[in-house]
Structures are given as C-alpha cells and as structure tokens.
Scaffold this motif. Structure first.
Motif, PDB file in Angstrom:
ATOM      1  N   LEU A   1      -3.744  15.029  -2.144  1.00 56.60           N
ATOM      2  CA  LEU A   1      -4.582  14.064  -1.433  1.00 56.60           C
ATOM      3  C   LEU A   1      -5.989  14.026  -2.000  1.00 56.60           C
ATOM      4  N   VAL A   2      -6.539  15.193  -2.354  1.00 55.96           N
ATOM      5  CA  VAL A   2      -7.876  15.225  -2.956  1.00 55.96           C
ATOM      6  C   VAL A   2      -7.873  14.482  -4.282  1.00 55.96           C
ATOM      7  N   GLY A   3      -6.865  14.740  -5.115  1.00 53.53           N
ATOM      8  CA  GLY A   3      -6.799  14.078  -6.410  1.00 53.53           C
ATOM      9  C   GLY A   3      -6.625  12.584  -6.297  1.00 53.53           C
TER      10      GLY A   3
ATOM     11  N   PHE B   1       0.835  -1.197   0.000  1.00 53.11           N
ATOM     12  CA  PHE B   1       0.000   0.000   0.000  1.00 53.11           C
ATOM     13  C   PHE B   1       0.873   1.252   0.000  1.00 53.11           C
ATOM     14  N   VAL B   2       1.929   1.259   0.827  1.00 56.06           N
ATOM     15  CA  VAL B   2       2.816   2.425   0.893  1.00 56.06           C
ATOM     16  C   VAL B   2       3.537   2.618  -0.435  1.00 56.06           C
ATOM     17  N   LYS B   3       3.978   1.527  -1.066  1.00 52.56           N
ATOM     18  CA  LYS B   3       4.669   1.639  -2.346  1.00 52.56           C
ATOM     19  C   LYS B   3       3.744   2.161  -3.433  1.00 52.56           C
ATOM     20  N   ARG B   4       2.495   1.698  -3.426  1.00 54.46           N
ATOM     21  CA  ARG B   4       1.552   2.110  -4.465  1.00 54.46           C
ATOM     22  C   ARG B   4       1.047   3.527  -4.235  1.00 54.46           C
ATOM     23  N   HIS B   5       1.030   3.982  -2.985  1.00 58.23           N
ATOM     24  CA  HIS B   5       0.472   5.291  -2.656  1.00 58.23           C
ATOM     25  C   HIS B   5       1.537   6.207  -2.056  1.00 58.23           C
ATOM     26  N   TRP B   6       2.758   6.135  -2.589  1.00 58.93           N
ATOM     27  CA  TRP B   6       3.823   6.992  -2.056  1.00 58.93           C
ATOM     28  C   TRP B   6       3.556   8.481  -2.244  1.00 58.93           C
TER      29      TRP B   6
END
Length: 246
Positions: free
Chosen positions: A104-106, A74-79
């Motif tokens: 964050l909104v985008g 999750f951290v890698k995909r949402h860095w």
C-alpha cells in the motif's frame, strides 16, 4: 470532474500523513524484533500500531474508491491495493501485515508526481533491506538449525541476497524464511534492472544531446561557410566591376 478533483485533493492531503504512519509502522515492526527483551505490553502496543497503520491505508483505499468516477475501472487498475487490504484479514500474521502495508505504501507513493524514479528506487532498496532483514531475523532466530541470529547477520544476508551474490555463509532454514529470500531475490533483480535501465537511458539521452549539439554546430559551420562563399563571390563581382570602369 468534481469527483476527480476531490480524489486529487484527498491524495494530496493524505500523502504526508500516510508517510508518517508508514514510518510509525516501521518502528512498531522493528522494536519487538530488535529488542528481544521487550515486554508483553510493548509488544501489544507495537501490534496495535501495525494494525492501525494498515487500517489507515485500507481506509485511504476505500475513500479513493468512493471518489473514483468509474469504480470498476479503479478496482481493475488497483487490484494489488485490494489484495493488500484483504490479505491480513484472511490470516492475521505479522508478516502479512508487513507485506500488505509495504504494497500500500509503494502503490500510494507512486501516485505522487513529485517523487522521482531515483528517489523511489533508493527508498525501495532501503525499505526492502530493512524489512527483509527484520522479517528473516524474526522467523530464523528461533530456528534450531538457523544461522541468522543477530541483526548484523540478517542485514548482511539481505545485502547478499538482494544483489544475488549469495555467499552462503548465512541462509534461511525455515519455509517462511525461504519465502522471504525468494521475495528479496526477485525484488533485488527487479530493482537492479530498473537502476540499470535508468542509467542506460541517461547515457542514451546524453549521447542524443551530444548528437543534437554536434549537428547544430555542423549546421552552423556549414551556414557560416556558405555566407563566406557568398561574401567572396560578392567581393569578386565588385572587384570585376571596378576593373571594368577603369
């Protein structure tokens, strides 16, 4: 599966509240810039609202991280989300809060399956124009050599910058203003590319649909011609048999 289900439920439940908070952030960011006569109390309230909204999106990221079945993945995909959460903590500037909240909104909006590409692109264009205009106005209005003094000047500059026209009648003179200009130019090119690709894909799909329909009609005509040929052959055979009987 339970963790995935919990994460999906969280995202569905928080989608609208986070969107409302994003609107509140936009208002809080715009008021002190547009209203130059805003007092200290109003400015402090707007600043507090900005931090609260950023904090809400940061909490949303942490909750989704906790509900994710594989947190490292999750951290890698949402860095970019992690960078947006950490960025304002390193240097509490209003512009960094703006950039991080927009990120964050985008990122959060793209998770909503019901949001179409066109809606997302239009929203991105409007958001970038609005926040780009406000950001450059806030840093250029007090510059001695600046020529972006009003909101109208800032909006006009944002339009010409995002569309890469660049008339040159208005241009940032500060370092931070030029950084904003670079971001707008890159974003404008990217969004124009998305729009162009979307329109091209629509035309290609229409051409493919026309080709499929044309092939279907051609096959139907060929099938009908074959049936007519067989019918003529049958009529000819029956006529020949009738003649032989006579």
């Amino acid at each position: 599966m339970e963790q995935l289900s919990a994460q999906a439920r969280w995202e569905r439940r928080t989608e609208r509240p986070l969107l409302a908070l994003a609107v509140a952030f936009a208002a809080a960011y715009a008021v002190p810039i547009v209203d130059v006569s805003a007092g200290h109390f109003l400015t402090a309230v707007c600043t507090a609202v900005e931090w609260v909204v950023w904090g809400a999106f940061a909490v949303d990221y942490l909750v989704r991280l906790a509900l994710a079945p594989r947190r490292r993945e999750f951290v890698k995909r949402h860095w970019p989300d992690l960078c947006a959460v950490v960025l304002p903590m390193l240097q509490p500037l209003r512009l960094l809060r703006l950039v991080s909240t927009l990120m964050l909104v985008g990122r959060r909006a793209r998770m909503a399956p019901q949001i179409r590409l066109t809606t997302y692109v239009v929203g991105s264009v409007v958001g970038l124009l609005m926040f780009g205009s406000l950001a450059v106005l806030s840093v250029e209005r007090g510059s001695p050599r600046g020529n972006i003094r009003t909101l109208g000047d800032a909006v006009w500059w944002s339009f010409t910058t995002m569309t890469t026209v660049g008339y040159g009648d208005h241009a940032p003179t500060t370092g931070l203003g030029r950084v904003i200009a670079v971001g707008l130019m890159l974003s404008g090119i990217a969004l124009l590319g998305v729009v162009t690709a979307n329109i091209a894909a629509w035309f290609i799909s229409r051409f493919e649909m026309d080709d499929v329909e044309e092939r279907r009609q051609t096959e139907a005509i060929a099938s009908l011609a074959e049936e007519v040929r067989l019918l003529r052959a049958e009529v000819a055979r029956l006529t020949e048999e009738q003649r032989e009987r006579r």
